[in-house]
Scaffold this active site. Structure first.
Site, PDB file in Angstrom:
ATOM      1  N   ASN A   1       2.232   1.344  -8.038  1.00  0.00           N
ATOM      2  CA  ASN A   1       2.244   0.518  -6.834  1.00  0.00           C
ATOM      3  C   ASN A   1       3.676   0.330  -6.332  1.00  0.00           C
ATOM      4  O   ASN A   1       4.518  -0.213  -7.061  1.00  0.00           O
ATOM      5  CB  ASN A   1       1.639  -0.861  -7.147  1.00  0.00           C
ATOM      6  CG  ASN A   1       1.506  -1.722  -5.909  1.00  0.00           C
ATOM      7  OD1 ASN A   1       0.700  -1.423  -5.022  1.00  0.00           O
ATOM      8  ND2 ASN A   1       2.281  -2.792  -5.819  1.00  0.00           N
ATOM      9  N   GLU A   2       3.947   0.807  -5.141  1.00  0.00           N
ATOM     10  CA  GLU A   2       5.232   0.599  -4.465  1.00  0.00           C
ATOM     11  C   GLU A   2       6.463   0.987  -5.290  1.00  0.00           C
ATOM     12  O   GLU A   2       7.457   0.232  -5.327  1.00  0.00           O
ATOM     13  CB  GLU A   2       5.365  -0.864  -4.010  1.00  0.00           C
ATOM     14  CG  GLU A   2       4.236  -1.273  -3.069  1.00  0.00           C
ATOM     15  CD  GLU A   2       4.399  -2.672  -2.487  1.00  0.00           C
ATOM     16  OE1 GLU A   2       5.102  -3.489  -3.093  1.00  0.00           O
ATOM     17  OE2 GLU A   2       3.807  -2.936  -1.428  1.00  0.00           O
TER      18      GLU A   2
ATOM     19  N   HIS B   1      -0.138  -1.703 -11.540  1.00  0.00           N
ATOM     20  CA  HIS B   1       0.369  -2.536 -10.446  1.00  0.00           C
ATOM     21  C   HIS B   1       1.473  -3.429 -11.025  1.00  0.00           C
ATOM     22  O   HIS B   1       1.247  -4.584 -11.379  1.00  0.00           O
ATOM     23  CB  HIS B   1      -0.768  -3.361  -9.840  1.00  0.00           C
ATOM     24  CG  HIS B   1      -0.449  -3.950  -8.489  1.00  0.00           C
ATOM     25  ND1 HIS B   1      -1.141  -3.654  -7.345  1.00  0.00           N
ATOM     26  CD2 HIS B   1       0.500  -4.838  -8.108  1.00  0.00           C
ATOM     27  CE1 HIS B   1      -0.640  -4.327  -6.307  1.00  0.00           C
ATOM     28  NE2 HIS B   1       0.361  -5.057  -6.753  1.00  0.00           N
TER      29      HIS B   1
HETATM   30  C1  BGC Z   1       2.375  -6.012  -3.615  1.00  0.00           C
HETATM   31  C2  BGC Z   1       1.504  -7.185  -3.958  1.00  0.00           C
HETATM   32  C3  BGC Z   1       2.059  -8.432  -3.291  1.00  0.00           C
HETATM   33  C4  BGC Z   1       2.010  -8.217  -1.802  1.00  0.00           C
HETATM   34  C5  BGC Z   1       2.478  -9.413  -0.999  1.00  0.00           C
HETATM   35  C6  BGC Z   1       2.887  -6.000  -2.219  1.00  0.00           C
HETATM   36  O1  BGC Z   1       4.255  -5.796  -2.315  1.00  0.00           O
HETATM   37  O2  BGC Z   1       1.736  -4.818  -3.956  1.00  0.00           O
HETATM   38  O3  BGC Z   1       1.460  -7.300  -5.342  1.00  0.00           O
HETATM   39  O4  BGC Z   1       1.363  -9.561  -3.664  1.00  0.00           O
HETATM   40  O5  BGC Z   1       2.828  -7.134  -1.435  1.00  0.00           O
HETATM   41  O6  BGC Z   1       3.830  -9.649  -1.179  1.00  0.00           O
END
Ligand code: BGC
Length: 446
Positions: A193-194, A149
């Site tokens: 993640n993303e 992440h």
């Molecule tokens: C991420 C998190 C982040 C959340 C709120 C997502 O982009 O995976 O790490 O805290 O959004 O911004």
């Protein structure tokens, strides 16, 4: 990360008759029926909350960001410091999950703890995450584990991070070691993640932020006496194409490593997906979708067992850009619109584009007003259930976040949690929204 996005996404100032054109005023949102015809979710639906290691564990000294947050010229609002001290208090966090009535928990492994030096793996840290996974199982909680992440080890950033030629194989080696120790009891795994966000944020953020990130990378490299330092969560890239292709190759190799250990482990990737809506003739919505998600959705379709959707908002695009939120819209703490239908919109799109089963791996709201969260959750879930009734295979919902946490560059100011915590005693307190989501999860029905 997405709150940077939320705060700064381009909005045209022209005062178009937005509410009428979009049909998306707050009043329209409130008209959304809280109950689809069948309020029951399927048996085995996963109800969970999510966290990530660097955002809650605290004292993540070997992580790339620790250096960045502690630079004299850092643009980070806070140091992560002790965070929510979840490295110590994870049993308390699992108790929160259990006491809400959830049957799943999404959390991440911290690569920097498991491989603090290149090639040196810590058995004790692998056992630490194994204890979390085993305790989940003992309590009837299915662990959804994110292998990365955003944060990477310092040594990895010092090599140039994801822009180093060996980045994919180094990541896959870590995933192999972690999977061999942990995969047996994991319910679902995600690799990255993303990853779809990297690069596109740089296009839409104010130039100063990208320049600030570049200055921090240079200052970190200077402080460490090395040529360059590129953390896993970055806005500035010397070679963006290489960063992106290495992440794709890293995902591919990581998945192969996990599957080699346990062939039946469901492995996916989580993407940040805004509910992009088209309005008027020649809307640029489809171009935007291609740029933000196209490549990764196509790649996920070939390489994943499921797709993780992370949604916080919608955007409405005409032929020139995105429209400002309609008058009277509900707003989050950063001023962006909160629109309950956005989750279902993003999920429908992810399914259409990938034909993969969907887990909502993140959905939530940055707000100090928990009544907004209490309002959002049932309405968003009602729209999600409608999508499921239309045939979209959604297998689970994870709210971001189990508790307030370190929101990257914005520090501790944004609040996404179903629980708050005291920064001195670390005592957790449930917000009313924890009860709202918990009641739905217990009933498995709206
Ligand atoms: C991420 C998190 C982040 C959340 C709120 C997502 O982009 O995976 O790490 O805290 O959004 O911004």
């Amino acid at each position: 990360m997405t709150s940077i996005d939320r705060r700064t996404l381009i909005t045209r100032t022209a005062a178009l008759a937005a509410a009428g054109m979009l049909g998306g005023s707050a009043a329209a949102a409130r008209r959304t029926s809280p109950r689809p015809p069948d309020p029951r979710f399927p048996d085995g639906f996963l109800w969970g909350a999510a966290t990530s290691a660097h955002q809650v564990e605290g004292n993540n000294l070997n992580a790339d960001l620790w250096v960045i947050e502690n630079l004299p010229n850092t643009i980070y609002a806070d140091r992560s410091g002790d965070a929510a001290n979840s490295f110590e208090l994870w049993p308390v966090d699992l108790e929160l999950v259990k006491s809400m009535g959830l049957n799943s928990y999404r959390f991440s492994l911290e690569w920097a703890r498991i491989e603090p030096d290149k090639g040196h793996f810590s058995g004790a840290m692998l056992d630490h995450y194994k204890a979390i996974i085993e305790t989940c199982r003992d309590r009837g909680i299915s662990p959804m584990v994110t292998f990365n992440h955003f944060t990477t080890p310092r040594w990895f950033a010092a090599l140039g991070g994801w822009q180093h030629a060996d980045a994919p194989s180094l990541f896959a080696r870590f995933c192999d070691r972690a999977a061999r120790h942990l995969a047996g009891l994991i319910g679902h795994a995600t690799t990255l993640n993303e990853p779809n966000l990297f690069g596109v944020l740089g296009e839409i953020l104010p130039h100063e932020l990208v320049e600030g990130d570049r200055a921090m990378q240079e200052a970190a490299a200077k402080q460490l006496g090395i040529a360059r330092y590129c953390p896993g969560i970055a806005l500035y890239f010397e070679n963006l194409a290489l960063f992106r292709s290495n992440q794709m190759e890293g995902h591919r190799q990581a998945r192969a490593a996990m599957k080699a250990v346990r062939g039946d482990l469901p492995v996916g990737v989580s993407l940040a997906i805004i509910d992009d809506q088209a309005v008027g003739p020649h809307s640029i919505r489809d171009t935007i979708r291609q740029r933000y998600y196209g490549e990764w959705l196509r790649f996920a379709a070939q390489t994943c067992d499921f797709i993780g959707v992370q949604n916080y908002e919608r955007k409405v695009w005409d032929d020139k850009g995105s429209l400002p939120p309609p008058a009277g819209a509900q707003r989050n703490a950063a001023g962006a619109e909160v629109w309950p239908g956005s989750l279902a919109g993003a999920v429908r799109y992810a399914w259409e584009a990938s034909r993969l089963p969907v887990f909502v791996t993140e959905h939530g709201v940055n707000t100090d007003d928990d009544t907004l969260r209490c309002w959002l959750i049932p309405l968003a879930l009602a729209e999600l259930k409608r999508a499921m009734d239309d045939g979209v295979p959604v297998r689970g919902y994870f709210h971001w976040s189990l508790l307030d946490n370190f929101e990257w560059g914005f520090g501790y100011r944004p609040h996404y949690g179903l629980h708050s915590f005291d920064p001195v005693t670390f005592k957790r307190s449930a917000k009313p929204s924890a009860g709202v989501l918990g009641a739905i999860a217990r009933r498995n029905s709206l």
